[in-house]
Design an enzyme around this catalytic site. Structure first.
Site, short mmCIF file in Angstrom:
data_model
loop_
_atom_site.label_atom_id
_atom_site.label_comp_id
_atom_site.label_asym_id
_atom_site.label_seq_id
_atom_site.Cartn_x
_atom_site.Cartn_y
_atom_site.Cartn_z
N HIS A 230 5.89 -8.99 0.75
CA HIS A 230 4.53 -9.45 1.05
C HIS A 230 3.48 -8.55 0.42
CE1 HIS A 230 7.29 -10.51 4.43
NE2 HIS A 230 6.80 -11.71 4.19
N GLY A 231 3.87 -7.66 -0.47
CA GLY A 231 2.90 -6.91 -1.27
C GLY A 231 2.38 -5.61 -0.69
#
Ligand code: FES
Length: 186
Positions: free
Chosen positions: A151-152
């Site tokens: 999710h970064g």
């Protein structure tokens, strides 16, 4: 580990000695030794012969080049061991607590006298993915530490979260220095 006394009338022979040796080999602690030339970064997603899951793990740090990191499996969890460059140490130390999502100084995340070594649990504090950043070809994110592909989330060179959604820094691994070039995790 319990020892078994020899039966009456039977003195310990070569077989008993062999069994004792095997018990020692099967002990809870193991050392990991790897040749510098034959030690590229270990893929954190693919535990290999260099990766052991034991109660405690001794790791020789000498073969880890400056600027590179390895993954060691400890009790089923990936431990990231990173040999930080001078620039990475300075970047970690220069951050003010006000800049951090989970404020913690770099000094509180490394051992005094061994600030070039960062040892953290390589599990993203969002939903548990394994961040990228140990292999030379991995993305390390804007802050040069680790990048979570799920999710970064991004972590800096102290393993502190700098961009969410992860809420917390990478957890510190329990370890001690046995010598200047060897640690024991667990
Ligand atoms: S598990 Fe790492 S960002 Fe979601």
């Amino acid at each position: 580990m319990s020892a078994t006394a020899p039966a009456a009338g039977h003195e310990p022979g070569p077989e008993a000695g062999k069994r004792d040796f095997l018990k020692l080999v099967a002990g809870a602690s193991a050392a990991i030794f790897a040749g510098a030339l034959a030690w590229p970064l270990i893929d954190s997603m693919e535990p290999s012969a260099d990766v052991l899951a034991l109660g405690s793990v001794e790791v020789e740090l000498g073969p880890i080049p400056v600027g590179q990191a390895i993954t060691v499996l400890w009790r089923g969890k990936p431990m990231f061991i990173r040999h930080r460059t001078e620039a990475e140490i300075k970047a970690a130390e220069d951050v003010t607590l006000a800049q951090l999502i989970d404020p913690q100084t770099d000094a509180d995340r490394v051992k005094a006298g061994h600030t070039q070594w960062l040892v953290v649990i390589g599990i993203c504090t969002h939903l548990g993915c394994i961040p990228l950043g140990n292999k030379p070809t991995d993305p390390r994110g804007e802050w040069g530490g680790w990048f979570c592909p799920c999710h970064g989330s991004q972590y800096d060179t102290s393993g502190r979260v700098r961009h969410g959604p992860a809420p917390l820094n990478l957890a510190l691994a329990p370890y001690e220095f046995e010598t200047d070039t060897k640690i024991k995790i667990g």
